[in-house]
Enzyme design. Structure first.
Site, mmCIF file in Angstrom:
data_model
loop_
_atom_site.group_PDB
_atom_site.id
_atom_site.type_symbol
_atom_site.label_atom_id
_atom_site.label_comp_id
_atom_site.label_asym_id
_atom_site.label_seq_id
_atom_site.Cartn_x
_atom_site.Cartn_y
_atom_site.Cartn_z
ATOM 1 N N SER A 131 -67.949 13.799 -21.709
ATOM 2 C CA SER A 131 -69.187 13.410 -21.095
ATOM 3 C C SER A 131 -69.726 12.449 -22.030
ATOM 4 O O SER A 131 -68.838 11.128 -22.172
ATOM 5 C CB SER A 131 -70.113 14.473 -21.127
ATOM 6 O OG SER A 131 -71.233 14.214 -20.282
ATOM 7 N N GLU A 145 -78.513 4.304 -5.371
ATOM 8 C CA GLU A 145 -78.845 3.016 -5.081
ATOM 9 C C GLU A 145 -77.532 2.078 -5.085
ATOM 10 O O GLU A 145 -76.213 2.584 -5.606
ATOM 11 C CB GLU A 145 -79.786 2.195 -6.063
ATOM 12 C CG GLU A 145 -81.080 2.900 -6.283
ATOM 13 C CD GLU A 145 -81.848 1.957 -7.041
ATOM 14 O OE1 GLU A 145 -82.386 1.031 -6.585
ATOM 15 O OE2 GLU A 145 -82.041 2.499 -8.109
ATOM 16 N N HIS A 157 -68.829 12.735 -15.288
ATOM 17 C CA HIS A 157 -69.596 13.411 -13.906
ATOM 18 C C HIS A 157 -69.596 12.422 -12.767
ATOM 19 O O HIS A 157 -70.493 12.242 -12.163
ATOM 20 C CB HIS A 157 -71.085 13.686 -14.616
ATOM 21 C CG HIS A 157 -71.121 14.466 -15.704
ATOM 22 N ND1 HIS A 157 -70.946 15.910 -15.719
ATOM 23 C CD2 HIS A 157 -71.347 14.010 -17.253
ATOM 24 C CE1 HIS A 157 -71.271 16.268 -16.979
ATOM 25 N NE2 HIS A 157 -71.555 15.163 -17.793
#
Lengths: 293, 293
Positions: A158, A176, A200
């Site tokens: 991560s 977006e 992720h």
């Protein structure tokens, strides 16, 4: 021309270059230890295959691991979780190096602990916090040197994965289209040159932000790693995919248009064509030649 | 060779082909009216630029519009919203054709209402509901014919956009990497050949499902449209981008590997390389030649 490390020539006929010096080379272009770059949320309860793979690369039952939980706002708790996991998986030793200020990252005794380790694991959290504490310090330089010299297997999950790059996604937004204000770039730990890592990945709708990052740095290749999925990046620039999800490579080397410098940060980009490869476990990709093997 | 419509030859030196017959040709390969394909959530309060563009293509103050709200589970309400909007924008007439069963979609009187219109607008909702009611009926055939003959401008938003394709994304999931079980394909209204439309695109993390759809149908080109964004697809296969977000084209014509038939539906795909173009307002793309103009 000799090399201070006693070796120094590539054998593949591409670029003849001496081996590790910190300034000119970083991991992806050298014969170093593998980097284990994990997309977050790796399995800690069932097969634990990614954690096992890191442990195996770091020496298995002879591995001496150093955990760096400094990306996290709960470093002690997270370090204890991983310490127990790696002890249970059979590491010879597992120690914690919780850097809490830059002074600690300059201390010889902490650099010495790194040199006494065979594997270093960086937890999740916030990559900006980790870099604020460690980037550009003696500890970061020791990580680069030990990795490129083949003496230290470094893993990060991560935030710990994102922080590996010389160029790093510091923060971003999803939901977006690609545009400048959905991604902030900054400088990472410098273990990876010309590679921008994201994690992720499909889980959190991050392809638009990685495409934006590559649009702003087309010499970099984007590597998006899903949860419970990892890249094993070998010193020759070959990456292997491990785990449950996919690794998505975003290659901007064939862009024929790109409006990133022509527009306001809130306006959507026009950029194409990206070459995008999606790879599940077992596939390999050559970052130098930018193709799946 | 003559054409029943009095014209019938392409002028661009690519393929010389007669003009519309339903079976062999659909919109993207013909000199028909533009299709207005909207990614959902188009602005209805401020500039209303996408709705205005549709109205202008359909004849402006002389437009006779037909609203088809049958994708929606609240068709009367949605039809009234759009009816008021188009009346306020100055259409000559706005009528509602709420098909509620396939019998109605076969009625000559409903086909006649279509032939009396210059523009047809399909609302959002569920594309499977719309196709269950309309696909393969006399009304659907009349839509194809009138569009390809240049007599009817058809627009669809959200579900109404997805339903335009011959091949349609019926349902899908996000938050996961590309794999077979994140997308269901079925047959749409057939207004678009060899194009798979997706909507609410970057907003809802739909690139993985569109990549999966294209992996299963690589002869199709994927067109992902963001919210408050539209494609104006002209009869010569040139699309223009309008609106606030982006249109993402996923081209699978250069795939060199693709495991979609080798794996279980819950396993992630390996597929590459896609060519992906991201385009903001003003850009144009040639679907035939698969390149941005």
């Amino acid at each position: 021309m000799g090399s201070p490390l006693g070796c120094g020539w590539e054998s593949e006929g591409l670029l003849v270059q001496p081996l590790p010096t910190i300034d000119a080379h970083t991991h992806a272009l050298n014969q170093g230890s593998p980097l284990i770059i994990i997309g977050g949320a790796e399995d800690k309860e069932r097969e634990k295959s990614i954690l096992k793979a890191f442990l195996a690369w770091a020496g298995g039952s002879e591995a001496r691991l150093l955990l760096v939980p400094s990306a996290s706002s709960m470093p002690e708790i997270l370090a204890e979780v991983y310490r127990l996991l790696f002890v249970q998986l059979g590491a010879a030793s597992v120690e914690v190096l919780n850097i809490t200020n830059r002074y600690e990252a300059e201390l010889d005794e902490n650099v010495a602990r790194l040199h006494n380790s065979t594997g270093l694991f960086m937890t999740g959290g916030d990559q900006v916090r980790l870099c604020k504490l460690v980037a550009g310090t003696a500890l970061a330089r020791a990580m680069q040197l030990a990795s490129t010299a083949g003496r230290l297997v470094i893993a990060g999950t991560s935030a710990g994965a994102s922080a590996m790059g010389e160029c790093m996604i510091a923060r971003g937004y999803s939901g977006e289209p690609p545009k400048r204000n959905i991604v902030e770039l900054s400088e990472g730990l410098g273990l990876l040159k010309d590679v921008i890592v994201d994690q992720h990945f499909h889980n959190r709708n991050r392809l638009p932000r990685l495409m934006t990052a590559v649009a702003s740095q087309p010499h970099c290749i984007g590597v998006g790693i899903d949860e419970n999925t990892a890249v094993v990046l070998h010193g020759d620039g070959i990456l292997e995919v491990l785990g449950e999800g996919t690794v998505t490579v975003v290659d901007g080397s064939e862009l024929v248009y790109n409006t990133i410098n022509d527009i306001q940060s809130y306006q959507p980009l026009s950029v194409g064509n990206f070459r995008i490869a999606v790879m599940a476990q077992g596939l390999r990709y050559n970052l130098r030649e930018r193709q799946t093997l």
